[in-house]
Write a protein that holds these residues in place. Structure first.
Motif, PDB file in Angstrom:
ATOM      1  N   THR A 506      10.999 -53.498 -30.872  1.00  0.00           N
ATOM      2  CA  THR A 506      10.111 -53.694 -32.010  1.00  0.00           C
ATOM      3  C   THR A 506       8.885 -52.799 -31.858  1.00  0.00           C
ATOM      4  OG1 THR A 506       8.879 -55.475 -30.937  1.00  0.00           O
ATOM      5  CG2 THR A 506      10.867 -56.093 -32.154  1.00  0.00           C
ATOM      6  N   LEU A 507       8.117 -52.713 -32.924  1.00  0.00           N
ATOM      7  CA  LEU A 507       6.897 -51.896 -32.866  1.00  0.00           C
ATOM      8  C   LEU A 507       5.949 -52.433 -31.795  1.00  0.00           C
ATOM      9  CD1 LEU A 507       6.166 -51.290 -36.661  1.00  0.00           C
ATOM     10  CD2 LEU A 507       7.159 -49.706 -35.012  1.00  0.00           C
ATOM     11  N   ALA A 508       5.838 -53.764 -31.700  1.00  0.00           N
ATOM     12  CA  ALA A 508       4.941 -54.355 -30.702  1.00  0.00           C
ATOM     13  C   ALA A 508       5.426 -54.051 -29.287  1.00  0.00           C
ATOM     14  CB  ALA A 508       4.836 -55.865 -30.919  1.00  0.00           C
ATOM     15  N   GLN A 509       6.767 -54.092 -29.084  1.00  0.00           N
ATOM     16  CA  GLN A 509       7.305 -53.784 -27.760  1.00  0.00           C
ATOM     17  C   GLN A 509       7.074 -52.321 -27.395  1.00  0.00           C
ATOM     18  OE1 GLN A 509      11.295 -55.083 -28.555  1.00  0.00           O
ATOM     19  NE2 GLN A 509      11.034 -57.030 -27.448  1.00  0.00           N
ATOM     20  N   THR A 720     -18.115 -54.005  -9.020  1.00  0.00           N
ATOM     21  CA  THR A 720     -16.756 -54.135  -9.561  1.00  0.00           C
ATOM     22  C   THR A 720     -16.821 -54.208 -11.080  1.00  0.00           C
ATOM     23  OG1 THR A 720     -15.922 -55.246  -7.594  1.00  0.00           O
ATOM     24  CG2 THR A 720     -14.690 -55.588  -9.615  1.00  0.00           C
ATOM     25  N   CYS A 721     -15.923 -53.499 -11.746  1.00  0.00           N
ATOM     26  CA  CYS A 721     -15.905 -53.436 -13.210  1.00  0.00           C
ATOM     27  C   CYS A 721     -14.587 -54.001 -13.737  1.00  0.00           C
ATOM     28  CB  CYS A 721     -16.087 -51.997 -13.682  1.00  0.00           C
ATOM     29  SG  CYS A 721     -17.616 -51.227 -13.095  1.00  0.00           S
ATOM     30  N   ALA A 722     -14.619 -54.439 -15.003  1.00  0.00           N
ATOM     31  CA  ALA A 722     -13.428 -55.037 -15.595  1.00  0.00           C
ATOM     32  C   ALA A 722     -13.436 -54.863 -17.095  1.00  0.00           C
ATOM     33  CB  ALA A 722     -13.330 -56.519 -15.239  1.00  0.00           C
ATOM     34  N   MET A 723     -12.246 -54.898 -17.676  1.00  0.00           N
ATOM     35  CA  MET A 723     -12.074 -54.842 -19.128  1.00  0.00           C
ATOM     36  C   MET A 723     -10.933 -55.762 -19.513  1.00  0.00           C
ATOM     37  SD  MET A 723      -9.875 -53.625 -21.701  1.00  0.00           S
ATOM     38  CE  MET A 723      -8.891 -52.348 -20.949  1.00  0.00           C
ATOM     39  N   GLU A 724     -11.099 -56.501 -20.603  1.00  0.00           N
ATOM     40  CA  GLU A 724     -10.014 -57.320 -21.134  1.00  0.00           C
ATOM     41  C   GLU A 724     -10.036 -57.230 -22.644  1.00  0.00           C
ATOM     42  OE1 GLU A 724      -7.849 -61.662 -20.631  1.00  0.00           O
ATOM     43  OE2 GLU A 724      -9.842 -61.347 -19.787  1.00  0.00           O
ATOM     44  N   LEU A 725      -8.835 -57.088 -23.213  1.00  0.00           N
ATOM     45  CA  LEU A 725      -8.709 -56.856 -24.647  1.00  0.00           C
ATOM     46  C   LEU A 725      -7.503 -57.634 -25.159  1.00  0.00           C
ATOM     47  CD1 LEU A 725      -9.126 -53.361 -26.240  1.00  0.00           C
ATOM     48  CD2 LEU A 725      -7.147 -54.727 -26.836  1.00  0.00           C
ATOM     49  N   ASP A 726      -7.647 -58.260 -26.327  1.00  0.00           N
ATOM     50  CA  ASP A 726      -6.572 -59.043 -26.940  1.00  0.00           C
ATOM     51  C   ASP A 726      -5.698 -58.114 -27.771  1.00  0.00           C
ATOM     52  OD1 ASP A 726      -4.935 -60.772 -28.352  1.00  0.00           O
ATOM     53  OD2 ASP A 726      -6.501 -62.262 -28.686  1.00  0.00           O
ATOM     54  N   LEU A 727      -4.493 -57.823 -27.274  1.00  0.00           N
ATOM     55  CA  LEU A 727      -3.599 -56.902 -27.982  1.00  0.00           C
ATOM     56  C   LEU A 727      -3.121 -57.477 -29.313  1.00  0.00           C
ATOM     57  CD1 LEU A 727      -1.280 -55.309 -25.257  1.00  0.00           C
ATOM     58  CD2 LEU A 727      -3.051 -54.207 -26.609  1.00  0.00           C
ATOM     59  N   ASP A 728      -2.982 -58.797 -29.376  1.00  0.00           N
ATOM     60  CA  ASP A 728      -2.462 -59.400 -30.605  1.00  0.00           C
ATOM     61  C   ASP A 728      -3.438 -59.272 -31.766  1.00  0.00           C
ATOM     62  OD1 ASP A 728      -0.222 -60.030 -29.254  1.00  0.00           O
ATOM     63  OD2 ASP A 728      -0.481 -62.206 -29.304  1.00  0.00           O
ATOM     64  N   LEU A 729      -4.713 -58.972 -31.477  1.00  0.00           N
ATOM     65  CA  LEU A 729      -5.700 -58.776 -32.549  1.00  0.00           C
ATOM     66  C   LEU A 729      -5.697 -57.351 -33.076  1.00  0.00           C
ATOM     67  CD1 LEU A 729      -8.753 -60.817 -31.200  1.00  0.00           C
ATOM     68  CD2 LEU A 729      -7.048 -61.508 -32.884  1.00  0.00           C
ATOM     69  N   LEU A 730      -4.971 -56.453 -32.412  1.00  0.00           N
ATOM     70  CA  LEU A 730      -4.893 -55.074 -32.880  1.00  0.00           C
ATOM     71  C   LEU A 730      -3.753 -54.946 -33.890  1.00  0.00           C
ATOM     72  CD1 LEU A 730      -5.301 -53.076 -29.548  1.00  0.00           C
ATOM     73  CD2 LEU A 730      -7.068 -54.045 -31.030  1.00  0.00           C
ATOM     74  N   PRO A 731      -3.980 -54.286 -34.991  1.00  0.00           N
ATOM     75  CA  PRO A 731      -2.891 -54.097 -35.951  1.00  0.00           C
ATOM     76  C   PRO A 731      -1.782 -53.247 -35.351  1.00  0.00           C
ATOM     77  CG  PRO A 731      -4.796 -52.751 -36.548  1.00  0.00           C
ATOM     78  CD  PRO A 731      -5.240 -53.658 -35.434  1.00  0.00           C
ATOM     79  N   VAL A 732      -0.546 -53.663 -35.612  1.00  0.00           N
ATOM     80  CA  VAL A 732       0.608 -52.930 -35.099  1.00  0.00           C
ATOM     81  C   VAL A 732       0.967 -51.841 -36.107  1.00  0.00           C
ATOM     82  CG1 VAL A 732       3.005 -53.092 -34.349  1.00  0.00           C
ATOM     83  CG2 VAL A 732       1.428 -54.976 -33.905  1.00  0.00           C
ATOM     84  N   ARG A 733       0.914 -50.618 -35.663  1.00  0.00           N
ATOM     85  CA  ARG A 733       1.192 -49.485 -36.542  1.00  0.00           C
ATOM     86  C   ARG A 733       2.304 -48.633 -35.952  1.00  0.00           C
ATOM     87  NH1 ARG A 733      -5.198 -47.961 -37.389  1.00  0.00           N
ATOM     88  NH2 ARG A 733      -5.707 -49.699 -38.778  1.00  0.00           N
ATOM     89  N   GLU A 734       3.152 -48.154 -36.845  1.00  0.00           N
ATOM     90  CA  GLU A 734       4.200 -47.247 -36.402  1.00  0.00           C
ATOM     91  C   GLU A 734       3.595 -45.859 -36.251  1.00  0.00           C
ATOM     92  OE1 GLU A 734       8.783 -45.968 -37.455  1.00  0.00           O
ATOM     93  OE2 GLU A 734       7.623 -47.195 -38.851  1.00  0.00           O
ATOM     94  N   ARG A 735       3.631 -45.357 -35.034  1.00  0.00           N
ATOM     95  CA  ARG A 735       3.013 -44.065 -34.751  1.00  0.00           C
ATOM     96  C   ARG A 735       4.089 -43.054 -34.398  1.00  0.00           C
ATOM     97  NH1 ARG A 735      -1.054 -43.596 -30.528  1.00  0.00           N
ATOM     98  NH2 ARG A 735      -1.884 -41.944 -31.837  1.00  0.00           N
TER      99      ARG A 735
END
Length: 836
Positions: A506-509, A720-735
C-alpha cells in the motif's frame, strides 16, 4: 526432560529393522513428531581400566589442613584360595565412604570425561595409583558432593568392569516438550511418542493391576473446591530405613539431574520420571489425625523441605493435618512430616491439582520444582492409584516394606469429552490424500478409542475418545494436528500461493519503507526496543501529573514486573537502547525506530468478552473497535556523541538539537510533505532547544535536545537529542519522483538580513522561499551574527540563494529581481532590512 536412551528402548517392542537404533535416530524421530530436542549428550567418553573396587582400609592423614585419606582398595579377586586380593593405594579427599564400601576406581591409563588422564603420581607424601571417582567425574550428572558409593550386590565383585556396569556407553537426550504436552515429561509419554514416530509397539509401564480401594488408608477431606480433582494415598509400613536405593534407580535420577536422598524419596522421584505422576512421601508417625486439602489461611506459616519458613497466601493450596499445614500442595512438602533417616512408616500421596493454582504458587514463593513443573502442565487424572501401587511395590521389593490393605482415593476426575471429526478433514487441511485408514490408525496410536460412522448427510466421520493423559484434545483441529505430525510434516505439499495481479504494498507501506531506508542512509541504525515501560519513566521525563502520556494500558501478565505498561511514546524504549549501547562502549550513537504506540481514550468502552467458538458478529466487532485504544504509527530518533565522527577528515561535530530537527525534515521529505518548524516547550525536551513540528499548521511531533534533568535521571550522555513524529498524521501521497535536471547554469547570490531576535529563523526562511518564486532552486542559512554592528536586540541572518530556470539561462536582471522579491516579502512580513 533428560532421559537415557537405554531406558527408552526398553519400553519399545523393537523389530529387526530397529535392533541397532541409536541416539541420533531417536532424536530425529522426536523432531519429526514435534518434540524439540535440545541436546544429545553421550556419556563419557571413559576409556581404559575403570573397575569396581571395595575399600579395604582407610588411613586418615591428619597433618594436612583439609581431610586427606590414604585408602587401600581391593580391585580384583585372588587367583587361588588363600591368596590376598589384588589391591591398589589411592589418595582421596572425600569422606562420605567407609571401609567395606563398593566404589569405582579409575586405574592408571584410564581417561575420564574432559580428557582427564589418570596416572600414578606422588601427592601428600604418598603414591596414589589411581582415583576413586565421584559421579560427575564419570559423566553421571553434576553431583560432586562425594564419592560414588555403589550398593552391595552379590553379583558385583572387585575388578569387574565399571564402564559396563554403570552404562557409561549410554546417551542422554534432553527434550523440551511444548507446554500443552505435559505427558511428555515422563518416560511413559516419551516412549509412546517414539513408538508412534517409528511405528513400533509400546509396553506401557502404567499397565499394571491395581487392587480396588476396599477401605481407606487414612481419612482425607477435600475442602478446597476446584483445587484438587483427585487425591489418593497408600501406606507402607516396616520399611528398612537403612536400605540403599538400587543402582538403576540412582543412575536414572542422576542422569535426569535429581539428587538421590533416600530409598522412599528416590522411589517417588523415579515413579514421577517413569509415569509422569509427581508424588510425596510423608512420615506417617509424624502426622496428627487425617489430612485436609484446603486453601491456606492468610498469615499461616509452613517450613518447607528446603528449611525456609514461608508465609502462606489465601490462594495457596495446602495439605494439613490437625497441627496445621504439612505441605504446599503440588510444590514442596513440609519439613515437619518429611521422611527421615529413621522413618519406617511411609504414607505415599499422589494427587491431581489445579494447574493455574500451582503455577501462581510457584511464582509467588519463587519455588519451582520437578513436581510443580508437571502439575502446571496437567497430570493424567487416571495415574494416582497406578503410581501409588508402583511406588508401594518398589518399597516392598527394595525396602522390605509391608503394603497395608486399603487405599484412600477421593475425588472424581472429569472424563474427556469425545471429539467428532470428518474423516477427510486431515486430508483437506494438508492438501493431500492419505491412505485409507490412516486417520483412525494414528488416533488409536496416541491412545484414543475410535468409532467410525457417518454424519447425517452420509459423509464418513470419526469419533475419538481422548485418553486420560491427553486433555489437550478438545476439538477437530487438535485431532488433525495429531494425524499430520505423526504422518510427517514433510508429507504436506509445499505450494506457494499465487499473488493476485495488481496488488502489492500500500502507499502507507511504501512510505514507511522509504522513510526507514532514508534514515538509514543518513547514518541512523534501526532498532526494535522493548515495547513495555515502567511507570517511573514518566517521572524521569518530568511529565505533569495530568499529562495524557501518563494515561497508559496496563499489561495483565507482564514479562517484567516493573515494566507493565504499553508505551504512549517511542522515546523510553529508544533511550533505554541508547543507554545500553553507551554502557557497552559505544560513544557516537544514532538510532531510529518506526512502530506503534498505544493511546487509550478517556471515554473508551469496556472490552467485551467475545466467544471464540465462531466468528464474532458485526455488533461484537463494533464493540471491540470501540474498546480498543488508538494505535498510531510513530517514527523517532535519538542521538548522542558526535553526529559527524572524528577521523582523518577532521575533529568531528557533536550532535545537537539541529540534527534532531534535520532528521524530522528528512522524514518529511521522504513522505512528500512540507514540514514547518517553530519553537516550543514540551517535556522531556529542553525548553529552550525544543522545536514543534507541524504539517499544514497542525502539530505532528517534536524534536530537540533533552532536558538535563531527564538526561541525568536516565543515565544518558550529555546533550542527548531526540525527535518523535506521528506518521499517521501525515497525508499519504503517491510519489513518483521524476527528477528535473536543468541543463542551464545556476546563478548564485547571497543576502544578509537584519531582523529582531524574536523572529524565528525558520519563519524567515519560509518567507524568503515563498517570495523567491519558482526560480529559487535552493535556499540555505550559512551565518548568524549578533553584535553592536547590527544593533541592540537585532541579529543578522545570511542566506545563500541558488536560482535557475529549466528552459533558459537566467539573466542577471531576472536573478536580481527574484532575490529582491524574496527580500521584499521578508521586509513586509518581518521588518527585515538588508545588512550594509
Amino acid at each position: 526432560m533428560r532421559i537415557p536412551v537405554s531406558w527408552l528402548i526398553q519400553q519399545l517392542e523393537l523389530t529387526e529393522d530397529h535392533r541397532d537404533i541409536g541416539a541420533t535416530e531417536i532424536a530425529e524421530a522426536f523432531i519429526r513428531v514435534g518434540i524439540e530436542v535440545e541436546d544429545v549428550l553421550p556419556l563419557g567418553p571413559v576409556t581404559g581400566p575403570v573397575v569396581v573396587g571395595r575399600v579395604a582400609q582407610i588411613e586418615e592423614l591428619t597433618e594436612f589442613k583439609k581431610p586427606i585419606r590414604y585408602c587401600t582398595v581391593e580391585i580384583g579377586e585372588p587367583e587361588e584360595d588363600g591368596e590376598q586380593p589384588l589391591t591398589t593405594q589411592v589418595v582421596c579427599g572425600a569422606t562420605n565412604f567407609v571401609e567395606g564400601d563398593v566404589v569405582v576406581v579409575a586405574l592408571p591409563g584410564a581417561v575420564l570425561p574432559g580428557d582427564f588422564a589418570i596416572s600414578e603420581r606422588k601427592t601428600y607424601g604418598r603414591v596414589s595409583r589411581g582415583m576413586i571417582c565421584a559421579a560427575d567425574e564419570l559423566g553421571l550428572g553434576d553431583d560432586h558432593s562425594g564419592i560414588l558409593v555403589l550398593p552391595v550386590d552379590d553379583d558385583v565383585a572387585p575388578g569387574d568392569d565399571a564402564i559396563e556396569l554403570l552404562g557409561l556407553t549410554d546417551t542422554v537426550i534432553e527434550l523440551a516438550p511444548t507446554a500443552d504436552r505435559g505427558y511428555c515429561l515422563s518416560m511413559r509419554g516419551l516412549a509412546r511418542e517414539l513408538a508412534c514416530a517409528l511405528d513400533l509397539g509400546f509396553a506401557d509401564p502404567a499397565a499394571i493391576d491395581v487392587p480396588a480401594a476396599e477401605n481407606r488408608a487414612i481419612a482425607v477431606d477435600l475442602a478446597a473446591e476446584g483445587a484438587c480433582s483427585r487425591f489418593a494415598v497408600r501406606r507402607v509400613t516396616g520399611v528398612d530405613p537403612t536400605a540403599p536405593t538400587p543402582w538403576h534407580i540412582r543412575r536414572t535420577l542422576m542422569l535426569a539431574g535429581i539428587r538421590s536422598i533416600s530409598l522412599a524419596v528416590d522411589i517417588t522421584n523415579f515413579v514421577m520420571l517413569e509415569l509422569g505422576q509427581p508424588m510425596h512421601a510423608f512420615d506417617t508417625s509424624r502426622l496428627r489425625g487425617g489430612l485436609t486439602v484446603r486453601h491456606a489461611v492468610a498469615g499461616e506459616k509452613l517450613v518447607t523441605l528446603d528449611g525456609v519458613e514461608r508465609t502462606l497466601d489465601p490462594d495457596d493450596i495446602v495439605i494439613s493435618d490437625e497441627s496445621g499445614p504439612v505441605s504446599l500442595a503440588g510444590v514442596m512438602g513440609g519439613a515437619s512430616t518429611e521422611v527421615r533417616d529413621d522413618s519406617t512408616d511411609i504414607l505415599l500421596e499422589a494427587a491431581v491439582w489445579d494447574p493455574p493454582s500451582i503455577a501462581r504458587a510457584v511464582r509467588r514463593h519463587k519455588l519451582p520444582s520437578e513436581a510443580s513443573r508437571r502439575y502446571e502442565r496437567v497430570v493424567d487424572p487416571a495415574l494416582p492409584p497406578v503410581a501409588l501401587e508402583r511406588a508401594a511395590r518398589l518399597l516392598r521389593q527394595y525396602g522390605e516394606g509391608s503394603i497395608q490393605p486399603g487405599r484412600t482415593d477421593e475425588g472424581t476426575p472429569h472424563a474427556a469429552e469425545p471429539v467428532v471429526m470428518a474423516m477427510d478433514l486431515p486430508d483437506r487441511v494438508a492438501g493431500t490424500r492419505y491412505a485409507r485408514g490412516v486417520t483412525a490408525a494414528r488416533l488409536q496410536q496416541i491412545g484414543c478409542r475410535v468409532e467410525v460412522g457417518a454424519a447425517e448427510d452420509g459423509t464418513p466421520e470419526v469419533t475419538a475418545y481422548p485418553p486420560s493423559w491427553r486433555a489437550d484434545l478438545t476439538q477437530p483441529a487438535d485431532l488433525v494436528e495429531e494425524v499430520l505430525r505423526l504422518q510427517g510434516y514433510e508429507t504436506i505439499p509445499s505450494v506457494l500461493p499465487t499473488a493476485p495481479a495488481g496488488h502489492g504494498l500500500t502507499l502507507a507501506q511504501r512510505r514507511r519503507r522509504h522513510i526507514s531506508r532514508t534514515l538509514a542512509e543518513q547514518g541512523y541504525v534501526e532498532v526494535l526496543p522493548f515495547p513495555f515501560v515502567s511507570p517511573k519513566v514518566w517521572d524521569a521525563f518530568g511529565l505533569d501529573a495530568d499529562d495524557v502520556r501518563r494515561r497508559t494500558v496496563a499489561v495483565r501478565n507482564p514479562l517484567e514486573s516493573d515494566r507493565d505498561q504499553l508505551a504512549t511514546t517511542l522515546l523510553p524504549g529508544l533511550l533505554d537502547t541508547l543507554a545500553r549501547n553507551v554502557s557497552r562502549g559505544a560513544k557516537d550513537v544514532a538510532l531510529f525506530h518506526i512502530g506503534q504506540v498505544v493511546l487509550p481514550r478517556a471515554d473508551a468502552a469496556p472490552m467485551p468478552d467475545v466467544p471464540v467458538a465462531g466468528r464474532p458478529s458485526d455488533e461484537q466487532f463494533a464493540q471491540l473497535a470501540a474498546a480498543l485504544p488508538a494505535q498510531p504509527t510513530h517514527v523517532a530518533v535519538v542521538l548522542a556523541g558526535n553526529h559527524q565522527r572524528v577521523g582523518w577528515w577532521g575533529a568531528g561535530e557533536a550532535a545537537s538539537w539541529a540534527d534532531a530537527v534535520q532528521a524530522a525534515r528528512v522524514v518529511a521529505e521522504a513522505a512528500g510533505v512540507e514540514l514547518a518548524v517553530s519553537a516550543d516547550a514540551l517535556a522531556p525536551w529542553h525548553p529552550g532547544r525544543c522545536a514543534r513540528l507541524s504539517v499544514g499548521g497542525f502539530p505532528v511531533g517534536h524534536a530537540g535536545e533533552l532536558h538535563p534533568k531527564v538526561v541525568e535521571a536516565l543515565g544518558l550522555p550529555k546533550r542527548t537529542c531526540a525527535m518523535e513524529l506521528d506518521l499517521d498524521l501525515l497525508p499519504v501521497r503517491e510519489r513518483k519522483v521524476v527528477p528535473v535536471v536543468s541543463p542551464y547554469p545556476p546563478v548564485l547570490l547571497d543576502v544578509a538580513l537584519v531582523v529582531d531576535d524574536e523572529v524565528p529563523a525558520a519563519e524567515l526562511t519560509e518567507t524568503l522561499r515563498g517570495g523567491g518564486g519558482e526560480l529559487l532552486e535552493e535556499l540555505s542559512l550559512f551565518d548568524v551574527f549578533s553584535g553592536s554592528q547590527v544593533g541592540e536586540g537585532k541579529r543578522s541572518l545570511a542566506y545563500s540563494l541558488r536560482l535557475r530556470a529549466t528552459d533558459r539561462t537566467l539573466t542577471v536582471e531576472e536573478a536580481t529581481a527574484a532575490r529582491d522579491a524574496a527580500v521584499a516579502a521578508a521586509t513586509e512580513r518581518h521588518g527585515a532590512t538588508l545588512r550594509g
